[in-house]
Design a protein around this motif. Sequence first.
Motif, PDB file in Angstrom:
ATOM      1  N   LEU A  30       8.932  28.883-101.535  1.00  0.00           N
ATOM      2  CA  LEU A  30       8.146  28.630-102.616  1.00  0.00           C
ATOM      3  C   LEU A  30       7.420  29.922-102.976  1.00  0.00           C
ATOM      4  O   LEU A  30       6.663  30.555-101.991  1.00  0.00           O
ATOM      5  N   ASP A  61       5.313  17.426-101.668  1.00  0.00           N
ATOM      6  CA  ASP A  61       6.462  18.450-101.697  1.00  0.00           C
ATOM      7  C   ASP A  61       7.695  17.772-101.990  1.00  0.00           C
ATOM      8  O   ASP A  61       8.939  18.229-102.250  1.00  0.00           O
ATOM      9  N   PRO A  78       6.561  33.950 -98.791  1.00  0.00           N
ATOM     10  CA  PRO A  78       6.711  32.602 -99.496  1.00  0.00           C
ATOM     11  C   PRO A  78       6.245  31.595 -98.525  1.00  0.00           C
ATOM     12  O   PRO A  78       6.293  31.628 -97.376  1.00  0.00           O
ATOM     13  N   ARG A  79       5.828  30.458 -99.187  1.00  0.00           N
ATOM     14  CA  ARG A  79       5.649  28.987 -98.418  1.00  0.00           C
ATOM     15  C   ARG A  79       6.797  28.589 -98.177  1.00  0.00           C
ATOM     16  O   ARG A  79       7.769  28.405 -98.981  1.00  0.00           O
ATOM     17  N   ILE A  89       5.286  28.747-110.296  1.00  0.00           N
ATOM     18  CA  ILE A  89       5.928  29.132-108.841  1.00  0.00           C
ATOM     19  C   ILE A  89       7.703  29.244-109.147  1.00  0.00           C
ATOM     20  O   ILE A  89       8.312  28.857-109.969  1.00  0.00           O
ATOM     21  N   TYR A  95      11.786  27.787-111.880  1.00  0.00           N
ATOM     22  CA  TYR A  95      10.543  28.015-111.902  1.00  0.00           C
ATOM     23  C   TYR A  95       9.885  26.729-112.350  1.00  0.00           C
ATOM     24  O   TYR A  95      10.454  25.740-113.031  1.00  0.00           O
ATOM     25  N   GLN A 136       5.913  39.529-101.263  1.00  0.00           N
ATOM     26  CA  GLN A 136       5.203  38.451-101.297  1.00  0.00           C
ATOM     27  C   GLN A 136       5.791  37.590 -99.867  1.00  0.00           C
ATOM     28  O   GLN A 136       7.067  37.742 -99.767  1.00  0.00           O
ATOM     29  N   ASP A 169       2.913  24.860-114.427  1.00  0.00           N
ATOM     30  CA  ASP A 169       1.930  23.803-114.588  1.00  0.00           C
ATOM     31  C   ASP A 169       0.972  23.961-115.919  1.00  0.00           C
ATOM     32  O   ASP A 169      -0.017  24.875-115.836  1.00  0.00           O
ATOM     33  N   ASN A 217      -0.923  32.258-112.505  1.00  0.00           N
ATOM     34  CA  ASN A 217      -1.273  31.413-111.422  1.00  0.00           C
ATOM     35  C   ASN A 217      -0.539  30.065-111.924  1.00  0.00           C
ATOM     36  O   ASN A 217      -0.833  29.112-111.099  1.00  0.00           O
ATOM     37  N   GLU A 251       4.533  31.867-104.878  1.00  0.00           N
ATOM     38  CA  GLU A 251       3.369  31.557-105.990  1.00  0.00           C
ATOM     39  C   GLU A 251       2.940  32.684-106.862  1.00  0.00           C
ATOM     40  O   GLU A 251       3.549  33.741-106.664  1.00  0.00           O
ATOM     41  N   GLY A 252       2.218  32.423-107.991  1.00  0.00           N
ATOM     42  CA  GLY A 252       1.843  33.491-108.872  1.00  0.00           C
ATOM     43  C   GLY A 252       2.965  34.132-109.649  1.00  0.00           C
ATOM     44  O   GLY A 252       2.771  35.150-110.034  1.00  0.00           O
ATOM     45  N   CYS A 253       3.755  33.209-109.987  1.00  0.00           N
ATOM     46  CA  CYS A 253       5.082  33.628-110.677  1.00  0.00           C
ATOM     47  C   CYS A 253       5.174  33.053-112.155  1.00  0.00           C
ATOM     48  O   CYS A 253       5.987  32.668-112.807  1.00  0.00           O
TER      49      CYS A 253
END
Length: 396
Positions: free
Chosen positions: A367, A13, A314-315, A272, A24, A312, A27, A269, A369-371
């Motif tokens: 964070l 991290d 977030p983390r 982020i 954004y 959502q 990956d 997926n 996810e899924g963005c």
Amino acid sequence: MSAALDYRVTPNDDWLFDLATPCYVFDPQAVLASYATLRERLGTKLIVSLKANSQADLFVRCGHAFTDGVELASLGELDVVVGRGKIPKYLNNPSMNEAFIRAGLASRCHFILDNPDLAQRFAKLAAGKVTGDVLLRMNAGALASTEARKEWHDHFGMTPHEAFHVAEMLAAAGIRVTGLHVFSGSHTFRAGRRVDDGPDSADLALALARFAEELARVTGTPPTFLNLGGGFSEKGHERPVFDRYRERIVPVVDRYEIAHESGRGIFGNAGIFVTRVVAVKHWWDRTIVVCDGGMSHNFLLAKTESMLKTWQAPRIVRRELPQSVRGNATRIRHTPLSFVGSTCSRADVIGRITEPALAPDPGDLLLFEGCGAYNRTYTVGGFLSQQPAHVYIRQA
């Protein structure tokens, strides 16, 4: 703790804190893995819908794998892929203008024609030129008729009557219709276990094949290529769903060259959204977490188009700082946490945590996810003239 409440900072991290936010992070390895898995489970060609994520840097790293082709809906998307490999390029936009058609012809693209007026423009510009495949897009609801699901009745594609007329008009201009296309919409892929589950994606595929036979009787030149669309979820589908689907469409696969297409299922997926906490307000009934990124950078997170808003969680990623540096509020569990963006709109709520949680501090990262699909581009970027979010490509 759940993933959304995991405050632990791992060595993986650390690099996040060096990013300019909001941003954004895409990956390429996740894109390639999703593409390979979906293609294998379908057992057909798989065309990538680039409108889901047209980031050029990402395409440079992934485009070599998209051997079955990409679907493009704009000149901008065409510019991303031209000169970057020889993969097939399918142009698909109901309002395709002359400039787009001319560029597509010059780039040896395949064309998916949505309506008779577009077909007329195309025929005029393509006369005497070598063209790639020409596909007619069929309206899913009109094609399946009384066997259609409600959501199949959208405004895209042609009715069978229109398609007959267009095929004859193109034939008169010396242009052969080589294929048909149908798409029933996002998140519509399904393969029911029982007949009483109602029409499913296999029924739509069979309907398209039946129409191809009817079209062949009218034009005398049967289509050889069927693009069955997709509607695949970014959450994926279990292998038994694909097994049922593949078994049902065997008669279609045996007679035609088959392709599916996907954007959300490939890119969803693989990205982020990262935003930084700039302020925290502790109220008696809730905690408001103000972020430097919001709906003007990621409109879909605000859920303004959802009847039932489920935001959502977030983390939260925190630096390992001494407690003396942090506020006393972090020792208390707060509920709920509302994460709000950087505009003056009441709709600018991009996340929520409803279970008891420690509130973040300014400087912490969130964070989402899924963005990876649509989030960056399907956004009201002009509101308040804010700068768009930064984009990073994660290195292998």
